[in-house]
Design a protein around this motif. Structure first.
Motif, short mmCIF file in Angstrom:
data_model
loop_
_atom_site.label_atom_id
_atom_site.label_comp_id
_atom_site.label_asym_id
_atom_site.label_seq_id
_atom_site.Cartn_x
_atom_site.Cartn_y
_atom_site.Cartn_z
N CYS A 119 14.06 -13.28 19.54
CA CYS A 119 15.23 -13.08 20.04
C CYS A 119 15.14 -12.66 20.97
N GLY A 147 15.31 -14.23 14.11
CA GLY A 147 14.23 -14.04 13.54
C GLY A 147 14.29 -12.86 15.11
N ILE A 148 13.16 -12.12 14.48
CA ILE A 148 12.46 -10.87 16.22
C ILE A 148 11.83 -11.17 16.90
N GLY A 163 19.46 -13.44 21.82
CA GLY A 163 19.63 -12.44 20.23
C GLY A 163 19.76 -14.19 19.17
N GLY A 164 19.98 -14.08 18.02
CA GLY A 164 19.85 -14.86 16.66
C GLY A 164 20.51 -15.86 17.20
N LEU A 207 21.34 -13.71 8.59
CA LEU A 207 20.56 -13.80 9.73
C LEU A 207 19.94 -14.27 10.67
N VAL A 251 31.77 -2.32 22.95
CA VAL A 251 31.93 -3.09 23.81
C VAL A 251 33.32 -3.45 22.96
N ASN A 253 24.66 -9.00 23.07
CA ASN A 253 23.26 -9.64 22.21
C ASN A 253 24.53 -9.33 21.51
N MET A 254 25.60 -9.70 21.31
CA MET A 254 26.03 -9.99 19.66
C MET A 254 25.77 -11.34 19.44
N SER A 259 27.40 -6.88 13.31
CA SER A 259 28.39 -8.57 13.68
C SER A 259 28.13 -9.46 13.86
C1 LIG Z 1 17.40 -8.25 5.61
C2 LIG Z 1 16.39 -8.71 6.83
C3 LIG Z 1 15.43 -9.20 7.00
C4 LIG Z 1 15.35 -9.83 8.12
N1 LIG Z 1 14.25 -10.02 8.19
C5 LIG Z 1 12.91 -10.71 9.44
C6 LIG Z 1 11.78 -10.76 9.40
O1 LIG Z 1 11.33 -10.65 8.12
N2 LIG Z 1 11.25 -11.29 11.10
C7 LIG Z 1 12.09 -11.02 10.90
O2 LIG Z 1 11.55 -12.38 12.31
N3 LIG Z 1 13.81 -11.54 11.85
C8 LIG Z 1 13.83 -11.10 10.25
N4 LIG Z 1 15.57 -10.76 10.43
C9 LIG Z 1 16.93 -11.49 11.30
C10 LIG Z 1 15.84 -10.61 12.50
O3 LIG Z 1 16.13 -9.02 12.12
C11 LIG Z 1 17.10 -11.16 13.16
O4 LIG Z 1 17.31 -12.54 13.13
C12 LIG Z 1 18.10 -10.49 14.76
O5 LIG Z 1 17.48 -9.14 14.28
C13 LIG Z 1 18.51 -10.62 15.52
O6 LIG Z 1 19.18 -10.23 16.91
P1 LIG Z 1 19.96 -9.46 17.32
O7 LIG Z 1 19.42 -8.95 18.54
O8 LIG Z 1 20.65 -11.08 18.02
O9 LIG Z 1 20.59 -8.52 16.82
P2 LIG Z 1 20.38 -7.32 15.84
O10 LIG Z 1 19.37 -7.81 16.10
O11 LIG Z 1 21.43 -7.28 14.89
O12 LIG Z 1 21.13 -6.36 16.97
C14 LIG Z 1 22.74 -6.61 17.77
C15 LIG Z 1 22.99 -5.80 18.63
O13 LIG Z 1 24.41 -5.11 19.05
C16 LIG Z 1 24.91 -4.55 18.05
N5 LIG Z 1 26.54 -4.85 18.07
C17 LIG Z 1 26.96 -5.58 18.00
N6 LIG Z 1 28.07 -5.83 18.80
C18 LIG Z 1 28.62 -4.77 19.25
C19 LIG Z 1 29.96 -4.50 20.77
N7 LIG Z 1 30.90 -5.32 20.88
N8 LIG Z 1 28.73 -3.58 21.26
C20 LIG Z 1 28.45 -3.28 21.12
N9 LIG Z 1 26.76 -3.43 20.89
C21 LIG Z 1 26.93 -4.66 19.73
C22 LIG Z 1 24.38 -4.11 17.35
O14 LIG Z 1 25.04 -3.40 16.73
C23 LIG Z 1 23.35 -4.27 16.66
O15 LIG Z 1 22.20 -3.61 17.05
C24 LIG Z 1 15.89 -9.98 8.96
C25 LIG Z 1 16.65 -9.49 9.28
C26 LIG Z 1 17.75 -9.16 8.01
C27 LIG Z 1 19.03 -8.64 8.23
#
Ligand SMILES: Cc1cc2nc3c(=O)[nH]c(=O)nc-3n(C[C@H](O)[C@H](O)[C@H](O)COP(=O)(O)OP(=O)(O)OC[C@H]3O[C@@H](n4cnc5c(N)ncnc54)[C@H](O)[C@@H]3O)c2cc1C
Length: 393
Positions: free
Chosen positions: A381, A377-378, A369-370, A340, A156, A184-185, A334
């Motif tokens: 989220c 954290g998953i 999202g986070g 994290l 997007v 969710n960004m 993003s």
């Molecule tokens: C190495 C690592 C280890 C971790 N370990 C843990 C753990 O052990 N336990 C735990 O609970 N958490 C852990 N985390 C944290 C957890 O992964 C994150 O807090 C969580 O995934 C964030 O979720 P989210 O949905 O906000 O973002 P994300 O999971 O990053 O999802 C966002 C999605 O949106 C997409 N996106 C972004 N911008 C756009 C756009 N403009 N248009 C379309 N799509 C877009 C991205 O590509 C992505 O797929 C870890 C993170 C990392 C990097």
């Protein structure tokens, strides 16, 4: 010292008594308190929007308010652990580590976060068959069953508005009409990149970020029977390590290393006789540091530490290698600065300072999202998505 942190709280407490000396009763009592704090607050702080008046007029909230004095909003996690385990710095360090579960610093984060151990020792850890990615695949399947249309590899570029109304989305391929959008960004780039014409809530977006990580994915050419699925190699000076992350914004000279080996549970994840290591070190989020130099330094420290502890020269055993850095995490997901867990919890009011799950200015715009309530954290989220679904319905 080598300690097995059993999920079963009685077994864990007995192990602590045997290996570290703190009595099992003290550990059990601490975990019991952690469980009571969790039970008193989970309904209000994790399952509901904190930014809707209705949340504050429910029996659950009264329960949370009644529990506030015991939650430790004024002291730090570290201070609470020092008080609970006065003569046992290694146990204090073990419990301090739970601050990193949402990217925070135990020397700043409120003692409220001492409820996190309850998730592991009271509720228990789960292992998704097929890895963490299986969770995303399950959501995808479920969405399709409900008739959701997915468009992959089509970022997007803009959330479209007319006055205060949401009218749709623009991608490089098309313009889509929608009266309701859930982003969710990460909330920072959502405002900066997708809504550049809209005023941004600068105070909220300026909250201190959580930590990021340096990850070394190593294919290791032999098995280590002394290691398990989750392995933590602690640093000697935890305060110096967190000061390096949150004050100096760099990597300390001794670091705590987390090694996850899924082939311990799912042998097919690695070739026979070998292991897949996910080696992670907590580091600051990206503020333009020299990551090539910091990555080389961290790799050196980690190899020396693990080689020394395991009594083997580890580097020649690395058969395959990939590295993920904070700028890489930011570019791939993003996440602002590659943090994290969105903003950190290094402040007693952090829960209230996160961005709400909805826009106050643009009805029809929601956030999950986070980087928004209830945090990173998953599990959280996924709860943010549930809160948004409840708000919309
Ligand atoms: C190495 C690592 C280890 C971790 N370990 C843990 C753990 O052990 N336990 C735990 O609970 N958490 C852990 N985390 C944290 C957890 O992964 C994150 O807090 C969580 O995934 C964030 O979720 P989210 O949905 O906000 O973002 P994300 O999971 O990053 O999802 C966002 C999605 O949106 C997409 N996106 C972004 N911008 C756009 C756009 N403009 N248009 C379309 N799509 C877009 C991205 O590509 C992505 O797929 C870890 C993170 C990392 C990097």
């Amino acid at each position: 010292t080598r300690l097995t942190a059993w999920a079963d709280s009685q077994q864990f407490a007995a192990e602590v008594e045997q290996k570290l000396g703190t009595s099992a009763a003290v550990v059990t009592q601490f975990l019991g308190r952690s469980g009571r704090a969790y039970d008193a607050t989970v309904g209000t702080f994790l399952h509901k929007s904190l930014h809707k008046a209705g949340t504050y007029f429910s029996p659950e909230t009264l329960k949370a308010v009644a529990a506030l004095p015991s939650l430790g909003l004024t002291g730090t996690m570290h201070a609470r652990h020092e008080k609970a385990f006065a003569n046992d710095p290694r146990l204090v360090q073990l419990f301090d580590r739970y601050a990193t579960y949402n990217g925070s610093d135990p020397y700043q984060a409120p003692a409220t976060l001492s409820l996190i151990p309850h998730l592991e020792h009271g509720i228990g850890a789960f292992y998704p068959e097929g890895g963490i990615y299986a969770i995303a695949q399950s959501l995808h399947r479920l969405g399709e069953e409900f008739g959701v249309k997915f468009r992959f590899n089509e970022p997007v570029r803009e959330i479209l508005t007319a006055g205060d109304l949401i009218t749709g989305l623009r991608t490089d391929q098309d313009i889509y009409d929608f009266g309701l959008v859930v982003s969710n960004m990460d909330v920072v780039p959502t405002y900066r990149k997708l809504l550049p014409q809209q005023p941004a809530p600068e105070r909220t977006l300026g909250q201190p970020r959580s930590s990021s990580a340096l990850i070394f994915y190593w294919g290791i050419g032999r098995e280590f029977p002394e290691l398990d699925l989750h392995n933590i190699f602690f640093s000697a000076d935890y305060k110096a390590e967190f000061d390096a992350i949150f004050q100096q914004k760099t990597v300390a000279d001794d670091v705590t290393v987390y090694v996850n080996i899924t082939s311990k549970k799912t042998p097919a994840d690695a070739p026979a006789g070998q292991e897949n290591w996910f080696v992670m070190v907590n580091v600051p989020h990206d503020e333009g540091q020299d990551w090539a130099a910091l990555t080389a330094k961290t790799r050196r420290i980690v190899l020396a530490k693990l080689s020394r502890t395991l009594g083997v020269d580890l580097e020649p055993l690395i058969r395959a290698e990939k590295t993920w850095t904070p700028p890489g995490i930011a570019a791939d997901t993003s996440s602002f600065g590659g943090a994290l867990y969105g903003s950190s919890s290094n402040n007693a009011l952090a829960a209230f300072l996160r961005h709400p799950n909805f826009s106050g200015r643009l009805p029809g715009l929601y956030f999950c999202g986070g980087s928004v309530h209830p945090g990173g954290g998953i599990p959280l989220c996924l709860l943010s998505a549930k809160i948004v679904a409840d708000l919309i319905s």
